[in-house]
Design a protein around this motif. Structure first.
Motif, PDB file in Angstrom:
ATOM      1  N   VAL A 139      46.106  38.165  42.034  1.00 21.32           N
ATOM      2  CA  VAL A 139      46.435  37.165  41.010  1.00 21.32           C
ATOM      3  C   VAL A 139      47.741  36.468  41.371  1.00 21.32           C
ATOM      4  N   ASN A 140      48.078  35.454  40.534  1.00 20.65           N
ATOM      5  CA  ASN A 140      49.334  34.699  40.678  1.00 20.65           C
ATOM      6  C   ASN A 140      49.525  34.142  42.087  1.00 20.65           C
ATOM      7  N   GLY A 141      48.565  33.280  42.467  1.00 19.80           N
ATOM      8  CA  GLY A 141      48.656  32.664  43.794  1.00 19.80           C
ATOM      9  C   GLY A 141      48.558  33.664  44.918  1.00 19.80           C
ATOM     10  N   TRP A 142      47.822  34.758  44.672  1.00 18.48           N
ATOM     11  CA  TRP A 142      47.555  35.808  45.662  1.00 18.48           C
ATOM     12  C   TRP A 142      48.786  36.655  45.975  1.00 18.48           C
ATOM     13  N   THR A 143      49.833  36.544  45.153  1.00 15.32           N
ATOM     14  CA  THR A 143      51.066  37.276  45.434  1.00 15.32           C
ATOM     15  C   THR A 143      51.056  38.682  44.846  1.00 15.32           C
ATOM     16  N   GLU A 144      50.121  38.980  43.933  1.00 20.53           N
ATOM     17  CA  GLU A 144      50.074  40.297  43.308  1.00 20.53           C
ATOM     18  C   GLU A 144      48.640  40.817  43.316  1.00 20.53           C
ATOM     19  N   THR A 145      48.504  42.121  43.451  1.00 16.20           N
ATOM     20  CA  THR A 145      47.192  42.759  43.402  1.00 16.20           C
ATOM     21  C   THR A 145      47.103  43.612  42.153  1.00 16.20           C
ATOM     22  N   GLY A 146      46.042  43.421  41.374  1.00 15.26           N
ATOM     23  CA  GLY A 146      45.861  44.186  40.151  1.00 15.26           C
ATOM     24  C   GLY A 146      45.111  45.484  40.414  1.00 15.26           C
ATOM     25  N   GLN A 147      44.705  46.133  39.339  1.00  9.85           N
ATOM     26  CA  GLN A 147      43.984  47.401  39.439  1.00  9.85           C
ATOM     27  C   GLN A 147      42.468  47.216  39.398  1.00  9.85           C
ATOM     28  N   GLN A 148      42.027  46.010  38.989  1.00 11.39           N
ATOM     29  CA  GLN A 148      40.588  45.771  38.882  1.00 11.39           C
ATOM     30  C   GLN A 148      39.958  45.608  40.257  1.00 11.39           C
ATOM     31  N   THR A 149      38.773  46.138  40.423  1.00 10.18           N
ATOM     32  CA  THR A 149      38.010  45.814  41.622  1.00 10.18           C
ATOM     33  C   THR A 149      37.142  44.590  41.327  1.00 10.18           C
ATOM     34  N   ILE A 150      36.679  43.975  42.384  1.00 13.17           N
ATOM     35  CA  ILE A 150      35.811  42.815  42.206  1.00 13.17           C
ATOM     36  C   ILE A 150      34.511  43.219  41.510  1.00 13.17           C
ATOM     37  N   TYR A 151      34.095  44.462  41.706  1.00 12.69           N
ATOM     38  CA  TYR A 151      32.859  44.918  41.069  1.00 12.69           C
ATOM     39  C   TYR A 151      33.067  45.134  39.565  1.00 12.69           C
ATOM     40  N   ASP A 152      34.270  45.586  39.176  1.00 16.65           N
ATOM     41  CA  ASP A 152      34.610  45.690  37.756  1.00 16.65           C
ATOM     42  C   ASP A 152      34.502  44.318  37.089  1.00 16.65           C
ATOM     43  N   VAL A 153      35.035  43.312  37.767  1.00 13.40           N
ATOM     44  CA  VAL A 153      35.059  41.965  37.202  1.00 13.40           C
ATOM     45  C   VAL A 153      33.646  41.421  37.037  1.00 13.40           C
ATOM     46  N   VAL A 154      32.825  41.605  38.048  1.00 14.40           N
ATOM     47  CA  VAL A 154      31.442  41.128  37.960  1.00 14.40           C
ATOM     48  C   VAL A 154      30.730  41.763  36.771  1.00 14.40           C
ATOM     49  N   ALA A 155      30.865  43.061  36.614  1.00  8.62           N
ATOM     50  CA  ALA A 155      30.211  43.759  35.507  1.00  8.62           C
ATOM     51  C   ALA A 155      30.711  43.251  34.159  1.00  8.62           C
ATOM     52  N   ALA A 156      32.017  42.959  34.077  1.00 13.04           N
ATOM     53  CA  ALA A 156      32.617  42.538  32.811  1.00 13.04           C
ATOM     54  C   ALA A 156      32.277  41.094  32.444  1.00 13.04           C
ATOM     55  N   THR A 157      31.836  40.294  33.419  1.00 19.78           N
ATOM     56  CA  THR A 157      31.586  38.870  33.155  1.00 19.78           C
ATOM     57  C   THR A 157      30.109  38.493  33.211  1.00 19.78           C
ATOM     58  N   ASN A 158      29.235  39.441  33.498  1.00 19.16           N
ATOM     59  CA  ASN A 158      27.821  39.111  33.660  1.00 19.16           C
ATOM     60  C   ASN A 158      27.204  38.441  32.433  1.00 19.16           C
ATOM     61  N   ALA A 159      27.708  38.766  31.244  1.00 19.22           N
ATOM     62  CA  ALA A 159      27.128  38.200  30.029  1.00 19.22           C
ATOM     63  C   ALA A 159      27.773  36.880  29.621  1.00 19.22           C
ATOM     64  N   MET A 160      28.806  36.444  30.329  1.00 19.28           N
ATOM     65  CA  MET A 160      29.503  35.202  29.975  1.00 19.28           C
ATOM     66  C   MET A 160      28.771  33.986  30.511  1.00 19.28           C
ATOM     67  N   ALA A 161      29.057  32.839  29.914  1.00 18.74           N
ATOM     68  CA  ALA A 161      28.390  31.583  30.292  1.00 18.74           C
ATOM     69  C   ALA A 161      29.151  30.864  31.405  1.00 18.74           C
ATOM     70  N   LEU A 162      29.496  31.608  32.449  1.00 18.05           N
ATOM     71  CA  LEU A 162      30.180  31.018  33.596  1.00 18.05           C
ATOM     72  C   LEU A 162      29.253  30.092  34.380  1.00 18.05           C
ATOM     73  N   GLY A 163      29.859  29.098  35.039  1.00 22.11           N
ATOM     74  CA  GLY A 163      29.086  28.309  35.988  1.00 22.11           C
ATOM     75  C   GLY A 163      28.787  29.100  37.240  1.00 22.11           C
ATOM     76  N   GLY A 164      29.691  30.014  37.574  1.00 23.18           N
ATOM     77  CA  GLY A 164      29.524  30.849  38.755  1.00 23.18           C
ATOM     78  C   GLY A 164      30.814  31.563  39.067  1.00 23.18           C
ATOM     79  N   ILE A 165      30.787  32.360  40.125  1.00 21.79           N
ATOM     80  CA  ILE A 165      31.957  33.077  40.604  1.00 21.79           C
ATOM     81  C   ILE A 165      32.247  32.632  42.033  1.00 21.79           C
ATOM     82  N   ILE A 166      33.511  32.296  42.287  1.00 23.95           N
ATOM     83  CA  ILE A 166      33.942  31.926  43.627  1.00 23.95           C
ATOM     84  C   ILE A 166      34.701  33.117  44.210  1.00 23.95           C
ATOM     85  N   TYR A 167      34.129  33.726  45.225  1.00 29.64           N
ATOM     86  CA  TYR A 167      34.722  34.916  45.831  1.00 29.64           C
ATOM     87  C   TYR A 167      35.418  34.557  47.136  1.00 29.64           C
ATOM     88  N   THR A 168      36.709  34.903  47.204  1.00 26.01           N
ATOM     89  CA  THR A 168      37.481  34.693  48.422  1.00 26.01           C
ATOM     90  C   THR A 168      38.028  36.016  48.927  1.00 26.01           C
TER      91      THR A 168
END
Length: 234
Positions: A139-168
């Motif tokens: 997060v924050n312009g890639w200067t900090e790393t959080g505790q969430q994994t990318i898989y946690d995020v996917v699971a938490a957002t699957n029900a949201m009305a996102l246009g999509g996820i951009i993975y870098t």
């Protein structure tokens, strides 16, 4: 072929590229942002222009807004905007000025209820920028790393009305050494949303491999500034 979204990363109204998100590696591109939009728009595989306010991402607030508004008026293609977008006010402003989509990163990752609210208000118009160092979200312009994994995020957002996820994959970004195919494929399998691959895309072969994984689109940065990439599409 999957869609190609060329990236225009902005610092001080100039098109630049970073390597692994390191602001100290800033390299100005040969084409101005205006020239880049005109150049990219000629290719049928290009369906969208991807513009990022790099200092906005770093400083946690938009920094290039007036210039981005000029680019929105110029572009014949839909444009998505990212970098420092942390409020509904900013989201609405970009939409009012002609952006087709916005990318929310840090704020959405750190405040999932807010992200759910915004996607409910603007269904299909908000993309989640999920940038990772390894499997941990940055997060924050890639200067900090959080505790969430990318898989946690996917699971938490699957029900949201996102246009999509951009993975870098940050370790791949700006290196032209190929994207992270393995993790990208896992995300495609786990997410209910279209996955866009970003970071390291260098050639048509990479595009074809991503397409075979079920990726919806590829963001191309440094390679999009080379003639060889576009000659390969012909």
């Amino acid at each position: 072929m999957i869609e190609i979204w060329p990236a225009i990363d902005l610092i001080d109204n100039k098109s630049v590229r970073l390597t692994e998100g390191d602001y100290g590696t800033k390299e100005e591109m040969q084409r101005t942002p205006q020239e880049a939009i005109a150049f990219y728009a000629q290719f049928e595989q290009v369906k969208r222009i991807h513009i990022v306010d790099l200092m906005g991402a770093l400083n946690q607030k938009p920094e290039e807004t007036p210039f981005i508004e000029q680019l929105l008026q110029q572009s014949p293609l839909p444009v998505e905007i990212g970098g420092g977008i942390r409020s509904e006010e900013t989201i609405k402003h970009y939409f009012d000025k002609g952006a087709s989509y916005v990318i929310v990163g840090t704020k959405g990752l750190q405040d999932l209820p807010w992200l759910a609210e915004m996607t409910a208000k603007y269904p299909g118009k908000i993309y989640l920028g999920m940038d990772a160092k390894g499997e941990l979200v940055a997060v924050n312009g890639w200067t900090e790393t959080g505790q969430q994994t990318i898989y946690d995020v996917v699971a938490a957002t699957n029900a949201m009305a996102l246009g999509g996820i951009i993975y870098t994959d940050i370790s791949k970004d700006g290196k032209m050494a190929g994207p992270n195919f393995e993790v990208t494929g896992k995300l495609v399998a786990l997410s209910t949303h279209p996955i866009t691959a970003s970071g390291g895309v260098r050639s048509v072969d990479d595009i074809k491999k991503l397409e075979a994984l079920g990726v919806a689109a590829a963001i191309v940065g440094k390679a999009a500034n080379t003639d060889a990439f576009w000659e390969g599409l012909a």
